[in-house]
Design a protein around this motif. Structure first.
Motif, short mmCIF file in Angstrom:
data_model
loop_
_atom_site.label_atom_id
_atom_site.label_comp_id
_atom_site.label_asym_id
_atom_site.label_seq_id
_atom_site.Cartn_x
_atom_site.Cartn_y
_atom_site.Cartn_z
N UNK A 174 0.84 -1.21 0.00
CA UNK A 174 0.00 0.00 0.00
C UNK A 174 0.86 1.25 0.00
N UNK A 175 1.96 1.22 0.74
CA UNK A 175 2.86 2.37 0.76
C UNK A 175 3.50 2.63 -0.59
N UNK A 176 3.89 1.56 -1.27
CA UNK A 176 4.50 1.73 -2.58
C UNK A 176 3.49 2.27 -3.59
N UNK A 177 2.22 1.86 -3.46
CA UNK A 177 1.18 2.42 -4.32
C UNK A 177 1.02 3.91 -4.02
N UNK A 178 1.00 4.26 -2.74
CA UNK A 178 0.87 5.67 -2.35
C UNK A 178 2.04 6.48 -2.90
N UNK A 179 3.23 5.91 -2.87
CA UNK A 179 4.40 6.60 -3.40
C UNK A 179 4.22 6.88 -4.89
#
Length: 179
Positions: A161-166
């Motif tokens: 999820x964090x990589x998507x947000x990035x």
């Protein structure tokens, strides 16, 4: 000894149950990630993992992304061995004095556009190791950080999820090239 051998033949193996994540949630993440990665980069996202002095808890969760359950490569993400091939530096642990220069050199070797993700609570501010004679501090004390993924350690699904947000630019800094 024989007794242990015979018991091990009869008894089922001791393994952990897989995480309770629905296939629909993983498929939804896959679609979102695939679209965002292609819009931003037009190809897959290459990640260079950097251990700046961690306890290896975050690394275990990060490496779980490569197992058959999460299979991060189906999303277009892959881990690379050289910072010269990386788009993202995924840094774990508090930065120790011995790793400060190595982290700076890794940052300098990564081509633009590049992002830095601080993975875990220790990478944010040093965590429980803050104040130690051997610790400089968090990752942002050495290189600019674009995203922090909280947790001690964060679960693999939270890392995704964090990589998507990035990639999506949700943190306001993603997409900006730094030199």
């Amino acid at each position: 000894m024989r007794k242990l051998l015979f018991e091990s033949l009869i008894r089922p193996p001791l393994t952990e149950r897989p995480p309770q994540v629905s296939n629909a949630a993983v498929d939804e993440l896959a679609r979102a990630l695939d679209g965002v990665a292609h819009r931003r980069l037009g190809r897959s996202l290459s990640i260079r993992a950097v251990d700046a002095g961690s306890c290896n808890g975050c690394e275990l969760e990060m490496h779980a992304l490569n197992n058959a359950f999460y299979d991060i490569e189906r999303f277009g993400f892959r881990f690379v061995a050289s910072p010269r091939h990386a788009d993202v530096l995924l840094v774990t642990g508090p930065v120790t004095k011995n790793m400060r220069e190595a982290l700076k050199r890794t940052w300098d070797a990564t081509p633009n556009p590049k992002w830095v993700v601080a993975l875990g609570d220790c990478a944010k501010d040093g965590g429980c190791f803050a104040g130690s004679y051997a610790v400089v501090g968090g990752v942002s004390d050495v290189v600019p950080v674009d995203l922090h993924i909280a947790g001690c350690p964060p679960a693999p699904i939270e890392i995704l999820k964090g990589l998507i947000a990035l990639l999506d630019g949700a943190n306001g800094k993603a997409g900006a090239s730094r030199g």
